[in-house]
Design an enzyme around this catalytic site. Structure first.
Site, short mmCIF file in Angstrom:
data_model
loop_
_atom_site.label_atom_id
_atom_site.label_comp_id
_atom_site.label_asym_id
_atom_site.label_seq_id
_atom_site.Cartn_x
_atom_site.Cartn_y
_atom_site.Cartn_z
N LYS A 86 0.82 -1.22 0.00
CA LYS A 86 0.00 0.00 0.00
C LYS A 86 0.86 1.27 0.00
O LYS A 86 0.45 2.31 -0.51
CB LYS A 86 -0.91 -0.02 1.23
CG LYS A 86 -1.91 1.12 1.31
CD LYS A 86 -2.84 0.90 2.48
CE LYS A 86 -3.79 2.05 2.70
NZ LYS A 86 -4.69 1.77 3.85
N GLU A 186 -10.87 6.33 5.12
CA GLU A 186 -10.87 5.48 6.31
C GLU A 186 -11.50 6.17 7.53
O GLU A 186 -12.34 5.58 8.21
CB GLU A 186 -9.45 5.00 6.63
CG GLU A 186 -8.97 3.95 5.61
CD GLU A 186 -7.47 3.74 5.60
OE1 GLU A 186 -6.78 4.23 6.52
OE2 GLU A 186 -6.97 3.10 4.66
MG MG Z 1 -5.71 0.68 8.88
#
Ligand code: MG
Ligand code: ADP
Length: 621
Positions: A86, A186
């Site tokens: 990522k 997120e």
């Molecule tokens: Mg995370």
């Protein structure tokens, strides 16, 4: 506006298909869904566990393993075991240059702004493909556990991800065979999991503190009318639970006089260190609920108290608090403005972390939901909202199809992704590819396919009168503004000269819901092929550029190189040229890499030459 779901297996449009929420993490990934009772639930496929370590291992027999099993190869086969992918998503080598030592596998250094690639054996993988493999594993687990096919997902990304990182995440989803309905921040997902922002009349400012395995970020969000606005983010992409583990390892090494001893054999050293690290993580987790940990690694006693542990990590925790201060400052807020604090990430289970964060914000924090599951659970809620299953929530108008422009090689570059709430605006900056270029064609398209020729053309115009400059110098901003009535204004401005051009179109004009459905279905059915084709075109464009630069380089600097050096370079250029038409992406990338490796010392030598000439010049003066 149209909201369509398609069963890839049958090709039929359906209403009641499961949409999963996916937290694609640096350390761990997981998937959640809304259960028949209407509650979000994480998926645990046959006791394999909920968290899937974000690790991909390439086995010599050609098979690919993802998750816990892959993790075991981190010690025995680090070159073929890819972790932290990522961190590389949507990034160029220049972005990660300073951190390349952290990766045990080979990252291709082509010294450019093009996206990074990873070499495993003699194959090249992009972080998009690797993330796609992780997503595929999550999709498989969800399908296995839910006993139904899973084709649609909401995927989360950090709030600080830029456009190219978000696009890369979407593409990874496509490769995994997922129709990515939306990319969600997120912190937004975590907030939804706590029910914050679900009431449209709610107005709030919250802080989301996320301490994971290797990264830390804090986001300040403003919630109004069901819209989450990121006021500021701050953090450190190289600070997390791994640092806590390392602190314990260092402590044990000191305690057991291992510091000198560990040099004896390097293999022994790395496996001992790895074993210590695993034990340290175990100790750390235990210390989240107990006051003392006792264990052994082989003969080595490994004990630590919570008090000692807290002393070891207090600096690191303090650093995160400084980031919180900075985030508040950037948002122009004080602690009193923050109404709720949400804890995210496995490392917030450490009591000292909770305590310090709560002390700093002067209020109790939300920690009731498992911090390593909260993002995926929130993503599942977001997918439920998109599915229209929550009648209490007003679903804002969204764009049914993506809007973008044509770039090199006939590729579609998305500016406003599908399912974006409207009104919305977005923009990107471009430049010229030829010296002295005075016009730039801007072609606007709508659709989900990677090649513009498969999409619907909305408009085309020329930005004329760019003052002649070397390639790469002009800065052309292309802005898309989609208003509440669905009218799209596309504006192009060359920033150095100020020249400007604009068009207006109505993207939905003359497009029926059925046609939208068909366009979506085509894109889903062709997703994998499309992405592969795009990667091939990208490799080819990169190769063409490389040929162009290398030829010019040799031509200009002939006198500095020996005849064999020149012949060999020309030979490598020729081989690269012949593969450009081959349609084999890996082969093209391999040739680019070879040419790069061969000519790199030349460039360095030339640099030295230039410096010494410059010095001589000075001496004569
Ligand atoms: Mg995370
Ligand atoms: P990411 O978001 O980076 O993928 P996670 O949120 O899954 O990561 O967090 C992983 C980190 O959480 C690891 O460093 C792990 O050791 C740590 N962690 C997991 N459980 C605990 C616990 N009980 N106490 C302290 N740290 C924990």
């Amino acid at each position: 506006m149209a909201k369509v779901s398609i069963n890839i297996a049958t090709g039929s449009v359906q209403k009641e298909e499961i949409i999963v929420g996916i937290d694609l993490g640096t350390t761990n990934s997981l998937v959640a869904f809304i259960n028949p009772e209407g509650n979000p639930q994480v998926i645990n496929d046959m006791g394999k566990g909920i968290l899937v370590p974000s690790i991909v291992h390439f086995h010599p027999d050609g098979s690919v393993i993802v998750g816990n099993e892959a993790k075991e190869y981190l010690i025995s086969d680090p070159q073929n075991t890819i972790f932290s992918v990522k961190r590389l998503l949507g990034r160029s080598f220049n972005d990660i240059e300073n951190h390349k030592d952290l990766f045990s596998y080979k990252i291709i250094d082509d010294d450019t702004e093009s996206l990074v690639k990873i070499k495993v054996g003699d194959k090249f993988y992009t972080p998009i493909e690797l993330s796609g493999m992780i997503l595929k594993e999550l999709k498989d687990r969800a399908e296995h556990a839910l006993k139904t096919s899973v084709n649609r997902a909401v995927i989360t990304v950090p709030a600080y991800f830029n456009d190219s990182q978000r696009q890369a995440t979407r593409d990874a989803g496509k490769l995994a065979g997922l129709d990515v309905l939306r990319i969600v921040n997120e912190p937004t997902a975590a907030s939804l999991a706590y029910g914050i922002g679900l009431n449209p009349n709610e107005e709030k400012i919250i802080a989301v503190y996320d301490l994971g395995g290797g990264t830390f970020d804090v986001s300040i969000l403003k919630i109004q009318n069901g819209i989450f606005e990121v006021l500021s983010t701050n953090g450190n992409t190289f600070l997390g639970g791994d640092d806590f583990d390392q602190a314990i390892v260092n402590y044990w090494m000191g305690q057991n006089n291992l510091v000198g001893m560990i040099h004896e054999s390097s293999l022994h050293q790395s496996s001992l260190q790895q074993a210590l690290r695993l034990k340290a993580e175990e100790a750390k987790k235990a210390l989240s609920t107990q006051n003392i940990f006792n264990g052994f690694v082989g003969e080595i006693p490994c004990a630590i108290t919570r008090i000692k542990f807290e002393e070891l990590i207090s600096d690191k925790v303090q650093q995160t608090i400084t980031c919180c201060k900075n985030a508040l400052q950037d948002a122009g807020l004080t602690i009193q403005d923050i109404q709720e604090v949400v804890m995210v990430g496995g490392s917030t289970r450490t009591p000292l972390v909770k305590q310090q964060v709560s002390e700093f914000f002067q209020k109790p924090v939300h920690d009731q939901i498992n911090p390593d599951e909260v993002v995926a659970l929130g993503a599942a809620i977001q997918s439920d909202i998109l599915a229209g299953n929550r009648t209490d929530i007003l679903l804002l108008d969204v764009t049914p199809l993506s809007l973008g422009i044509e770039t090199m090689g006939g590729l579609m570059e998305i500016i406003i992704p599908r399912n974006s709430k409207i009104p919305t605006k977005a923009g990107k900056q471009y430049t010229t590819s030829i010296d002295g270029q005075v016009n730039m064609k801007i072609a606007v398209y709508q659709g989900e396919r990677d090649l513009v020729k498969e999409n619907r053309k909305l408009a085309e115009f020329d930005l004329k009168g760019i003052p002649p400059m070397p390639a790469g110098f002009p800065k052309v901003d292309i802005n898309f503004l989609l208003n509440a009535d669905g009218i799209l204004t596309v504006q192009a401005v060359e920033l150095r000269s100020g020249i400007k051009q604009e068009v207006e179109v109505k993207p939905t004009y003359g497009l029926t819901d059925n046609e939208v459905e068909k366009m979506l279905m085509d894109s889903i059915q062709n997703a994998k092929e499309d992405v592969s084709q795009r990667m091939l075109i990208e490799a080819r464009t990169e190769g063409e550029q490389m040929v162009y630069t290398a030829e010019r380089f040799i031509e200009k600097n002939k006198e500095y190189f020996s005849t064999p050096e020149i012949t060999n370079t020309l030979k490598l250029i020729e081989t690269l040229k012949t593969t450009l038409t081959s349609g084999n992406k890996d082969q093209i990338l391999r040739r680019i890499d070879e040419l790069n490796e061969f000519t790199r010392p030349f460039a360095e030598r030339l640099m030295d030459q230039a410096i010494s000439t410059a010095m001589k010049g000075k001496a004569i003066e």
